[in-house]
Design a protein around this motif. Sequence first.
Motif, PDB file in Angstrom:
ATOM      1  N   LEU A  82       0.878  -1.275   0.140  1.00  0.00           N
ATOM      2  CA  LEU A  82      -0.158  -0.170   0.101  1.00  0.00           C
ATOM      3  C   LEU A  82       0.772   1.249   0.107  1.00  0.00           C
ATOM      4  O   LEU A  82       0.649   1.932  -0.742  1.00  0.00           O
ATOM      5  CB  LEU A  82      -1.046  -0.089   1.266  1.00  0.00           C
ATOM      6  CG  LEU A  82      -1.972   0.960   1.251  1.00  0.00           C
ATOM      7  CD1 LEU A  82      -2.845   0.887   0.136  1.00  0.00           C
ATOM      8  CD2 LEU A  82      -2.590   1.167   2.537  1.00  0.00           C
ATOM      9  N   GLU A  83       1.778   1.040   0.730  1.00  0.00           N
ATOM     10  CA  GLU A  83       2.773   2.487   0.803  1.00  0.00           C
ATOM     11  C   GLU A  83       3.455   2.534  -0.507  1.00  0.00           C
ATOM     12  O   GLU A  83       3.877   3.846  -0.885  1.00  0.00           O
ATOM     13  CB  GLU A  83       3.734   2.441   1.882  1.00  0.00           C
ATOM     14  CG  GLU A  83       3.541   2.439   3.270  1.00  0.00           C
ATOM     15  CD  GLU A  83       2.653   3.878   3.490  1.00  0.00           C
ATOM     16  OE1 GLU A  83       3.188   4.854   2.985  1.00  0.00           O
ATOM     17  OE2 GLU A  83       1.617   3.727   3.998  1.00  0.00           O
ATOM     18  N   LYS A  84       3.851   1.462  -1.200  1.00  0.00           N
ATOM     19  CA  LYS A  84       4.492   1.639  -2.672  1.00  0.00           C
ATOM     20  C   LYS A  84       3.644   2.234  -3.472  1.00  0.00           C
ATOM     21  O   LYS A  84       3.933   3.055  -4.435  1.00  0.00           O
ATOM     22  CB  LYS A  84       4.883   0.233  -3.061  1.00  0.00           C
ATOM     23  CG  LYS A  84       6.084  -0.318  -2.372  1.00  0.00           C
ATOM     24  CD  LYS A  84       6.321  -1.717  -3.278  1.00  0.00           C
ATOM     25  CE  LYS A  84       7.582  -2.516  -2.434  1.00  0.00           C
ATOM     26  NZ  LYS A  84       7.745  -3.714  -3.112  1.00  0.00           N
ATOM     27  N   ILE A  85       2.261   1.873  -3.470  1.00  0.00           N
ATOM     28  CA  ILE A  85       1.175   2.444  -4.290  1.00  0.00           C
ATOM     29  C   ILE A  85       0.928   3.920  -3.938  1.00  0.00           C
ATOM     30  O   ILE A  85       0.763   4.804  -4.756  1.00  0.00           O
ATOM     31  CB  ILE A  85      -0.127   1.794  -4.147  1.00  0.00           C
ATOM     32  CG1 ILE A  85       0.005   0.105  -4.711  1.00  0.00           C
ATOM     33  CG2 ILE A  85      -1.432   2.384  -4.727  1.00  0.00           C
ATOM     34  CD1 ILE A  85      -1.045  -0.825  -4.563  1.00  0.00           C
ATOM     35  N   LYS A  86       0.958   4.281  -2.680  1.00  0.00           N
ATOM     36  CA  LYS A  86       0.917   5.623  -2.142  1.00  0.00           C
ATOM     37  C   LYS A  86       2.043   6.373  -2.560  1.00  0.00           C
ATOM     38  O   LYS A  86       1.708   7.727  -3.052  1.00  0.00           O
ATOM     39  CB  LYS A  86       0.729   5.694  -0.659  1.00  0.00           C
ATOM     40  CG  LYS A  86      -0.588   5.363  -0.173  1.00  0.00           C
ATOM     41  CD  LYS A  86      -0.593   5.386   1.513  1.00  0.00           C
ATOM     42  CE  LYS A  86      -2.096   5.098   2.066  1.00  0.00           C
ATOM     43  NZ  LYS A  86      -2.170   5.257   3.456  1.00  0.00           N
ATOM     44  N   ASP A  87       3.163   5.816  -2.946  1.00  0.00           N
ATOM     45  CA  ASP A  87       4.344   6.646  -3.156  1.00  0.00           C
ATOM     46  C   ASP A  87       4.256   7.105  -4.845  1.00  0.00           C
ATOM     47  O   ASP A  87       4.853   8.089  -5.190  1.00  0.00           O
ATOM     48  CB  ASP A  87       5.698   5.666  -3.111  1.00  0.00           C
ATOM     49  CG  ASP A  87       6.069   5.621  -1.487  1.00  0.00           C
ATOM     50  OD1 ASP A  87       5.563   6.456  -0.787  1.00  0.00           O
ATOM     51  OD2 ASP A  87       6.715   4.778  -1.307  1.00  0.00           O
ATOM     52  N   ARG A  88       3.613   6.017  -5.399  1.00  0.00           N
ATOM     53  CA  ARG A  88       3.328   6.382  -6.856  1.00  0.00           C
ATOM     54  C   ARG A  88       2.112   7.115  -7.148  1.00  0.00           C
ATOM     55  O   ARG A  88       1.395   7.267  -8.413  1.00  0.00           O
ATOM     56  CB  ARG A  88       3.525   5.123  -7.611  1.00  0.00           C
ATOM     57  CG  ARG A  88       4.741   4.730  -7.689  1.00  0.00           C
ATOM     58  CD  ARG A  88       5.221   3.448  -8.283  1.00  0.00           C
ATOM     59  NE  ARG A  88       5.079   3.613  -9.702  1.00  0.00           N
ATOM     60  CZ  ARG A  88       5.399   2.663 -10.667  1.00  0.00           C
ATOM     61  NH1 ARG A  88       5.583   1.538 -10.224  1.00  0.00           N
ATOM     62  NH2 ARG A  88       5.408   2.860 -11.992  1.00  0.00           N
ATOM     63  N   THR A  89       1.232   7.642  -6.286  1.00  0.00           N
ATOM     64  CA  THR A  89       0.018   8.396  -6.446  1.00  0.00           C
ATOM     65  C   THR A  89       0.068   9.451  -7.325  1.00  0.00           C
ATOM     66  O   THR A  89      -0.815   9.610  -8.211  1.00  0.00           O
ATOM     67  CB  THR A  89      -0.513   8.845  -5.041  1.00  0.00           C
ATOM     68  OG1 THR A  89      -0.585   8.002  -4.282  1.00  0.00           O
ATOM     69  CG2 THR A  89      -1.921   9.595  -5.474  1.00  0.00           C
ATOM     70  N   GLY A  90       1.228  10.195  -7.499  1.00  0.00           N
ATOM     71  CA  GLY A  90       1.233  11.340  -8.495  1.00  0.00           C
ATOM     72  C   GLY A  90       1.232  10.859  -9.829  1.00  0.00           C
ATOM     73  O   GLY A  90       0.444  11.387 -10.798  1.00  0.00           O
TER      74      GLY A  90
END
Length: 124
Positions: A65-73
């Motif tokens: 989930l953190e990896k996905i949040k890091d690529r939110t932009g």
Amino acid sequence: MQETKRQKQIAQLLQKELSDIFLRIGFNIVDGGMISIASIKMTPDLLEARVYLSMFQIKAPSEMLEKIKDRTGEIKKELGNRVGKQLRRVPELAFFLDDTLDYVFKMEELFKRIKEEDPNKDNK
């Protein structure tokens, strides 16, 4: 509060497009596990989309989930390219873990345990 028809329409559109984006980025299958978009809830002002992700056989769901949040932009930019003509503003994306599948498995396990502990209870 009941979702409006417009909220549901936009949530459906975003779910379809985000599924395609996840497929292109490679987030749909990771380390033998699967990630899917369980649901999307829109705020009434349509400025935020709460994306609930279902993770099946992912070893560390919170890390993923953190990896996905890091690529939110990057995800939001791609989403803007796809739905920019249909929406005035691309909503902010907030990702959450959908734990309903875990809840279902826990409940099934509890029912199985109850039945094993007292198998004659139904016959009384």
